[in-house]
Design a protein around this motif. Structure first.
Motif, PDB file in Angstrom:
ATOM      1  N   GLY A   8       0.783  -1.232   0.000  1.00 36.59           N
ATOM      2  CA  GLY A   8       0.000   0.000   0.000  1.00 36.59           C
ATOM      3  C   GLY A   8       0.807   1.270   0.000  1.00 36.59           C
ATOM      4  N   SER A  17      -3.871  10.909   1.115  1.00 32.98           N
ATOM      5  CA  SER A  17      -4.084   9.752   1.982  1.00 32.98           C
ATOM      6  C   SER A  17      -3.514   8.488   1.355  1.00 32.98           C
ATOM      7  N   ARG A  19      -3.467   4.033   2.443  1.00 32.36           N
ATOM      8  CA  ARG A  19      -3.835   2.980   3.381  1.00 32.36           C
ATOM      9  C   ARG A  19      -2.844   1.844   3.238  1.00 32.36           C
ATOM     10  N   SER A  21      -1.483  -1.906   4.343  1.00 29.21           N
ATOM     11  CA  SER A  21      -1.980  -3.186   4.832  1.00 29.21           C
ATOM     12  C   SER A  21      -0.801  -4.062   5.214  1.00 29.21           C
ATOM     13  N   PHE A  68      -3.689   9.502  11.605  1.00 23.61           N
ATOM     14  CA  PHE A  68      -3.552   8.091  11.256  1.00 23.61           C
ATOM     15  C   PHE A  68      -4.507   7.260  12.104  1.00 23.61           C
ATOM     16  N   THR A  69      -4.967   6.146  11.518  1.00 25.74           N
ATOM     17  CA  THR A  69      -5.830   5.216  12.239  1.00 25.74           C
ATOM     18  C   THR A  69      -5.347   3.792  12.009  1.00 25.74           C
ATOM     19  N   SER A  71      -6.064  -0.258  12.552  1.00 27.83           N
ATOM     20  CA  SER A  71      -7.182  -1.184  12.761  1.00 27.83           C
ATOM     21  C   SER A  71      -6.722  -2.581  12.374  1.00 27.83           C
ATOM     22  N   TYR A  80      -4.169  -2.752   9.438  1.00 28.55           N
ATOM     23  CA  TYR A  80      -4.180  -1.624   8.510  1.00 28.55           C
ATOM     24  C   TYR A  80      -3.661  -0.358   9.186  1.00 28.55           C
ATOM     25  N   GLN A  82      -4.462   3.534   8.169  1.00 24.41           N
ATOM     26  CA  GLN A  82      -5.037   4.570   7.324  1.00 24.41           C
ATOM     27  C   GLN A  82      -4.339   5.882   7.644  1.00 24.41           C
ATOM     28  N   ASN A  84      -4.083   9.829   6.772  1.00 23.88           N
ATOM     29  CA  ASN A  84      -4.718  11.000   6.166  1.00 23.88           C
ATOM     30  C   ASN A  84      -3.890  12.250   6.443  1.00 23.88           C
TER      31      ASN A  84
END
Length: 124
Positions: A8, A17, A19, A21, A68-69, A71, A80, A82, A84
């Motif tokens: 990714g 952005s 993402r 993985s 950032f997130t 998960s 993951y 994410q 942004n």
């Protein structure tokens, strides 16, 4: 042991952005705390985010908090990140890491398993 493969990464303009993985092999993915680290050019590896086995507890570095997130999907053996509102200072090789057990840690030496890394470049 668990094997990790990141994907990714790429080139993105500031404000964009991406993402990331990280796919894990093995049937015990849910037994591992997972973390993301990054290594900017010429600098040491640094903590980005971590998530406990069940996903109930998460930690972020101050530099990415709110942008950032992290998960995870234990059914897919995948974690993951994410990202942004990316900034040029987010440019780095991003690594996924696994730590057996449930304790969060921001220290690289607490993680025994690492992926090969994926390059993220943010242009200004």
């Amino acid at each position: 042991q668990v094997q990790l493969v990141e994907s990714g990464g790429g080139l993105v303009q500031a404000g964009g952005s991406l993402r990331l993985s990280c796919a894990a092999s093995g049937r015990t993915f849910s037994s591992y705390t997972m973390g993301w680290f990054r290594q900017p050019p010429g600098k040491e590896r640094e903590f980005v985010a971590a998530i406990r086995r069940s996903g109930d507890t998460i930690d972020y570095s101050d530099s990415v908090k709110g942008r950032f997130t992290i998960s995870r999907d234990n059914a897919k053996n995948t974690v993951y990140l994410q990202m942004n509102s990316l900034k040029p200072e987010d440019t780095a090789v991003y690594y996924c890491a696994a730590r057996f057990g449930y304790g969060l840690s921001s220290q690289p030496n607490a993680y025994a398993n690492w992926g090969q890394g994926t390059q993220v470049t943010v242009s200004s």
